[in-house]
Design a protein around this motif. Structure first.
Motif, PDB file in Angstrom:
ATOM      1  N   ALA A  89       0.817  -1.213   0.000  1.00  0.00           N
ATOM      2  CA  ALA A  89       0.000   0.000   0.000  1.00  0.00           C
ATOM      3  C   ALA A  89       0.851   1.265   0.000  1.00  0.00           C
ATOM      4  CB  ALA A  89      -0.936   0.000   1.206  1.00  0.00           C
ATOM      5  N   ASN A  90       2.091   1.176   0.507  1.00  0.00           N
ATOM      6  CA  ASN A  90       2.916   2.390   0.577  1.00  0.00           C
ATOM      7  C   ASN A  90       3.380   2.869  -0.799  1.00  0.00           C
ATOM      8  OD1 ASN A  90       4.884   0.529  -0.035  1.00  0.00           O
ATOM      9  ND2 ASN A  90       5.995   0.716   1.907  1.00  0.00           N
ATOM     10  N   GLY A  91       3.151   2.072  -1.838  1.00  0.00           N
ATOM     11  CA  GLY A  91       3.457   2.522  -3.190  1.00  0.00           C
ATOM     12  C   GLY A  91       2.656   3.752  -3.569  1.00  0.00           C
ATOM     13  N   ALA A  92       1.421   3.829  -3.063  1.00  0.00           N
ATOM     14  CA  ALA A  92       0.564   4.987  -3.356  1.00  0.00           C
ATOM     15  C   ALA A  92       1.151   6.255  -2.746  1.00  0.00           C
ATOM     16  CB  ALA A  92      -0.837   4.745  -2.797  1.00  0.00           C
ATOM     17  N   ARG A  93       1.656   6.139  -1.545  1.00  0.00           N
ATOM     18  CA  ARG A  93       2.263   7.290  -0.867  1.00  0.00           C
ATOM     19  C   ARG A  93       3.483   7.772  -1.643  1.00  0.00           C
ATOM     20  NH1 ARG A  93       0.864   8.422   4.275  1.00  0.00           N
ATOM     21  NH2 ARG A  93       2.114   9.926   5.457  1.00  0.00           N
ATOM     22  N   TYR A  94       4.297   6.820  -2.113  1.00  0.00           N
ATOM     23  CA  TYR A  94       5.488   7.159  -2.891  1.00  0.00           C
ATOM     24  C   TYR A  94       5.095   7.950  -4.143  1.00  0.00           C
ATOM     25  CZ  TYR A  94       9.839   6.480  -5.530  1.00  0.00           C
ATOM     26  OH  TYR A  94      10.995   6.687  -6.255  1.00  0.00           O
ATOM     27  N   LEU A  95       4.040   7.493  -4.830  1.00  0.00           N
ATOM     28  CA  LEU A  95       3.590   8.168  -6.053  1.00  0.00           C
ATOM     29  C   LEU A  95       3.108   9.586  -5.760  1.00  0.00           C
ATOM     30  CD1 LEU A  95       1.584   5.308  -7.826  1.00  0.00           C
ATOM     31  CD2 LEU A  95       3.857   6.155  -8.419  1.00  0.00           C
ATOM     32  N   MET A  96       2.364   9.733  -4.680  1.00  0.00           N
ATOM     33  CA  MET A  96       1.827  11.055  -4.349  1.00  0.00           C
ATOM     34  C   MET A  96       2.943  12.030  -3.979  1.00  0.00           C
ATOM     35  SD  MET A  96      -0.951  12.926  -4.117  1.00  0.00           S
ATOM     36  CE  MET A  96      -2.388  11.847  -3.908  1.00  0.00           C
ATOM     37  N   LEU A  97       3.888  11.576  -3.158  1.00  0.00           N
ATOM     38  CA  LEU A  97       5.000  12.438  -2.757  1.00  0.00           C
ATOM     39  C   LEU A  97       5.782  12.915  -3.971  1.00  0.00           C
ATOM     40  CD1 LEU A  97       6.321  10.469   0.362  1.00  0.00           C
ATOM     41  CD2 LEU A  97       5.272  12.725   0.392  1.00  0.00           C
ATOM     42  N   ASP A  98       6.040  11.991  -4.899  1.00  0.00           N
ATOM     43  CA  ASP A  98       6.817  12.353  -6.077  1.00  0.00           C
ATOM     44  C   ASP A  98       6.033  13.295  -6.988  1.00  0.00           C
ATOM     45  OD1 ASP A  98       9.347  11.447  -7.837  1.00  0.00           O
ATOM     46  OD2 ASP A  98       7.598  11.621  -9.144  1.00  0.00           O
ATOM     47  N   GLN A  99       4.764  12.975  -7.220  1.00  0.00           N
ATOM     48  CA  GLN A  99       3.953  13.788  -8.127  1.00  0.00           C
ATOM     49  C   GLN A  99       3.813  15.219  -7.635  1.00  0.00           C
ATOM     50  OE1 GLN A  99       0.084  12.146  -9.219  1.00  0.00           O
ATOM     51  NE2 GLN A  99      -0.776  14.213  -9.392  1.00  0.00           N
ATOM     52  N   MET A 100       3.611  15.386  -6.340  1.00  0.00           N
ATOM     53  CA  MET A 100       3.383  16.718  -5.786  1.00  0.00           C
ATOM     54  C   MET A 100       4.675  17.395  -5.333  1.00  0.00           C
ATOM     55  SD  MET A 100       0.151  16.697  -6.283  1.00  0.00           S
ATOM     56  CE  MET A 100      -0.498  18.140  -5.442  1.00  0.00           C
ATOM     57  N   ASN A 101       5.784  16.662  -5.444  1.00  0.00           N
ATOM     58  CA  ASN A 101       7.088  17.186  -5.015  1.00  0.00           C
ATOM     59  C   ASN A 101       7.052  17.599  -3.548  1.00  0.00           C
ATOM     60  OD1 ASN A 101       9.802  17.831  -5.410  1.00  0.00           O
ATOM     61  ND2 ASN A 101       9.358  19.938  -6.008  1.00  0.00           N
ATOM     62  N   TRP A 102       6.519  16.717  -2.713  1.00  0.00           N
ATOM     63  CA  TRP A 102       6.387  16.958  -1.294  1.00  0.00           C
ATOM     64  C   TRP A 102       7.286  16.021  -0.498  1.00  0.00           C
ATOM     65  CZ3 TRP A 102       0.307  16.626  -1.224  1.00  0.00           C
ATOM     66  CH2 TRP A 102      -0.239  17.840  -1.676  1.00  0.00           C
ATOM     67  N   ASP A 103       7.618  16.429   0.716  1.00  0.00           N
ATOM     68  CA  ASP A 103       8.174  15.489   1.682  1.00  0.00           C
ATOM     69  C   ASP A 103       7.030  15.062   2.610  1.00  0.00           C
ATOM     70  OD1 ASP A 103       7.742  17.615   3.470  1.00  0.00           O
ATOM     71  OD2 ASP A 103       9.863  18.159   3.569  1.00  0.00           O
ATOM     72  N   GLU A 104       7.331  14.226   3.604  1.00  0.00           N
ATOM     73  CA  GLU A 104       6.271  13.702   4.470  1.00  0.00           C
ATOM     74  C   GLU A 104       5.547  14.817   5.234  1.00  0.00           C
ATOM     75  OE1 GLU A 104       4.981  10.787   4.911  1.00  0.00           O
ATOM     76  OE2 GLU A 104       6.316   9.499   3.747  1.00  0.00           O
ATOM     77  N   THR A 105       6.291  15.830   5.629  1.00  0.00           N
ATOM     78  CA  THR A 105       5.684  16.940   6.370  1.00  0.00           C
ATOM     79  C   THR A 105       4.665  17.676   5.499  1.00  0.00           C
ATOM     80  OG1 THR A 105       7.674  17.232   7.706  1.00  0.00           O
ATOM     81  CG2 THR A 105       6.124  19.081   7.630  1.00  0.00           C
ATOM     82  N   ASN A 106       5.057  17.963   4.257  1.00  0.00           N
ATOM     83  CA  ASN A 106       4.137  18.645   3.339  1.00  0.00           C
ATOM     84  C   ASN A 106       2.900  17.800   3.063  1.00  0.00           C
ATOM     85  OD1 ASN A 106       5.404  21.137   2.781  1.00  0.00           O
ATOM     86  ND2 ASN A 106       6.889  20.118   1.469  1.00  0.00           N
ATOM     87  N   LEU A 107       3.114  16.489   2.967  1.00  0.00           N
ATOM     88  CA  LEU A 107       1.974  15.605   2.730  1.00  0.00           C
ATOM     89  C   LEU A 107       0.963  15.713   3.867  1.00  0.00           C
ATOM     90  CD1 LEU A 107       0.626  13.362   1.060  1.00  0.00           C
ATOM     91  CD2 LEU A 107       1.973  11.709   2.354  1.00  0.00           C
ATOM     92  N   LEU A 108       1.432  15.683   5.091  1.00  0.00           N
ATOM     93  CA  LEU A 108       0.531  15.797   6.245  1.00  0.00           C
ATOM     94  C   LEU A 108      -0.192  17.137   6.259  1.00  0.00           C
ATOM     95  CD1 LEU A 108       2.803  14.205   9.004  1.00  0.00           C
ATOM     96  CD2 LEU A 108       0.730  13.219   8.016  1.00  0.00           C
ATOM     97  N   LEU A 109       0.523  18.185   5.905  1.00  0.00           N
ATOM     98  CA  LEU A 109      -0.077  19.523   5.894  1.00  0.00           C
ATOM     99  C   LEU A 109      -1.147  19.678   4.815  1.00  0.00           C
ATOM    100  CD1 LEU A 109       3.120  21.732   6.426  1.00  0.00           C
ATOM    101  CD2 LEU A 109       1.254  21.351   8.068  1.00  0.00           C
ATOM    102  N   HIS A 110      -1.059  18.859   3.752  1.00  0.00           N
ATOM    103  CA  HIS A 110      -1.977  19.009   2.618  1.00  0.00           C
ATOM    104  C   HIS A 110      -2.984  17.854   2.505  1.00  0.00           C
ATOM    105  CE1 HIS A 110       1.338  21.714   1.382  1.00  0.00           C
ATOM    106  NE2 HIS A 110       0.383  22.388   0.758  1.00  0.00           N
ATOM    107  N   TYR A 111      -3.136  17.073   3.561  1.00  0.00           N
ATOM    108  CA  TYR A 111      -4.057  15.934   3.524  1.00  0.00           C
ATOM    109  C   TYR A 111      -5.462  16.332   3.055  1.00  0.00           C
ATOM    110  CZ  TYR A 111      -1.957  11.633   5.426  1.00  0.00           C
ATOM    111  OH  TYR A 111      -1.262  10.474   5.590  1.00  0.00           O
TER     112      TYR A 111
END
Length: 287
Positions: free
Chosen positions: A28-50
């Motif tokens: 399931a973590n493959g989806a997270r990898y794709l989203m981080l790369d597509q949006m050019n985010w790190d984990e912190t940015n991902l949490l902020l933009h949930y």
């Protein structure tokens, strides 16, 4: 499969993708990898933009990437990006995706060699991960990286530019096109998988990664046999040859290299999973 609703938030898109992957017995973590790369985010940015809603084009891109993942395509080939030893690398289906085990091989070389200036040859460089990482940590080393595949060399050259390092790239089948010279260190992660091992391999590796970089004849030992015969002519006295090996090949490769009677010392090294994964040979001083 269930369709992702329109105007989905990042959180909803990730949940949808994770469920789709889990139903197909994929990580399931493959989806997270794709989203981080597509949006050019790190984990912190991902949490902020949930709770951020994806635009129509962002959602379409993400859905397309997830569908490719469901078909078994590695996430690194979908995004074109991979990381090795903390450095970014472009990858496509002309090169293997860099593996963590190979990072341990690089670490061994860096730990052994603190000299400010060395001549190094990386055989079968692929994406250039080994050569470029060594150059990043030892900027004054003169590094030559070779590969039999011109397509792989194009990727490696792109990665050298991406990482801001200067490497001498050479098209060559092992040593055939390498000019007569001696190196302090030779390193290689050659093809070492026997065709008998296909049944144990991840289907995505077989389907998407370059076969030439994976498989070798003689039960996966052919390239080690050729390296054992030829490396002594390209190493300085007391020079080191480092090789990555298959996790079941330690005894076989060590025995093969011992028969060459050219090396004063042969060391096997285990990876973090306690598998034989690397071998180092030091050339005799009187060669």
């Amino acid at each position: 499969m269930t369709k992702l609703k329109s105007n989905a938030t990042v959180f909803e898109a990730l949940n949808w993708a994770s469920l789709c992957l889990q139903k197909n017995n994929l990580e399931a973590n493959g989806a997270r990898y794709l989203m981080l790369d597509q949006m050019n985010w790190d984990e912190t940015n991902l949490l902020l933009h949930y709770r951020q809603h994806l635009s129509e084009s962002e959602q379409k891109t993400f859905e397309t990437h997830v569908h490719r993942l469901l078909l078994g395509e590695p996430a690194q080939y979908i995004t074109g990006n991979a990381y090795f030893y903390g450095f970014p690398f472009y990858v496509n289906q002309n090169v293997l995706i860099p593996r963590p085990e190979t990072e341990e091989l690089v670490e061994w070389i860096l730990r052994d060699h603190l000299e400010p200036q060395l001549k190094v040859l990386d055989i079968g460089t692929g994406s250039g991960a080994i050569a470029i990482t060594l150059k990043k940590h030892r900027p004054n080393w003169k590094i030559t990286a070779s590969d039999i595949s011109s397509s792989a060399l194009q990727v490696a050259k792109q990665n050298a530019e991406l990482n801001g390092v200067s490497i001498n790239f050479q098209a060559s089948d092992l040593f055939k096109q390498i000019k007569s010279q001696n190196f302090d260190v030779i390193v290689s992660n050659p093809p070492y998988i026997s065709t008998d091992e296909v049944k144990y391999m991840d289907q995505s590796v077989i389907q998407y990664e370059p076969q030439q970089a994976l498989f070798a004849q003689h039960e996966g030992l052919l390239l080690y046999e050729r390296l054992a015969d030829s490396a002594k002519s390209y190493l300085v006295n007391n020079g080191d040859l480092y090789l990555e090996i298959g996790f079941q090949q330690g005894k076989a490769v060590k025995s093969l290299l011992e028969r060459s009677n050219s090396f004063a010392k042969i060391e096997l090294q285990k990876d973090l999973a306690e598998h034989d994964r690397m071998i180092k040979m030091t050339l005799k001083g009187d060669n």
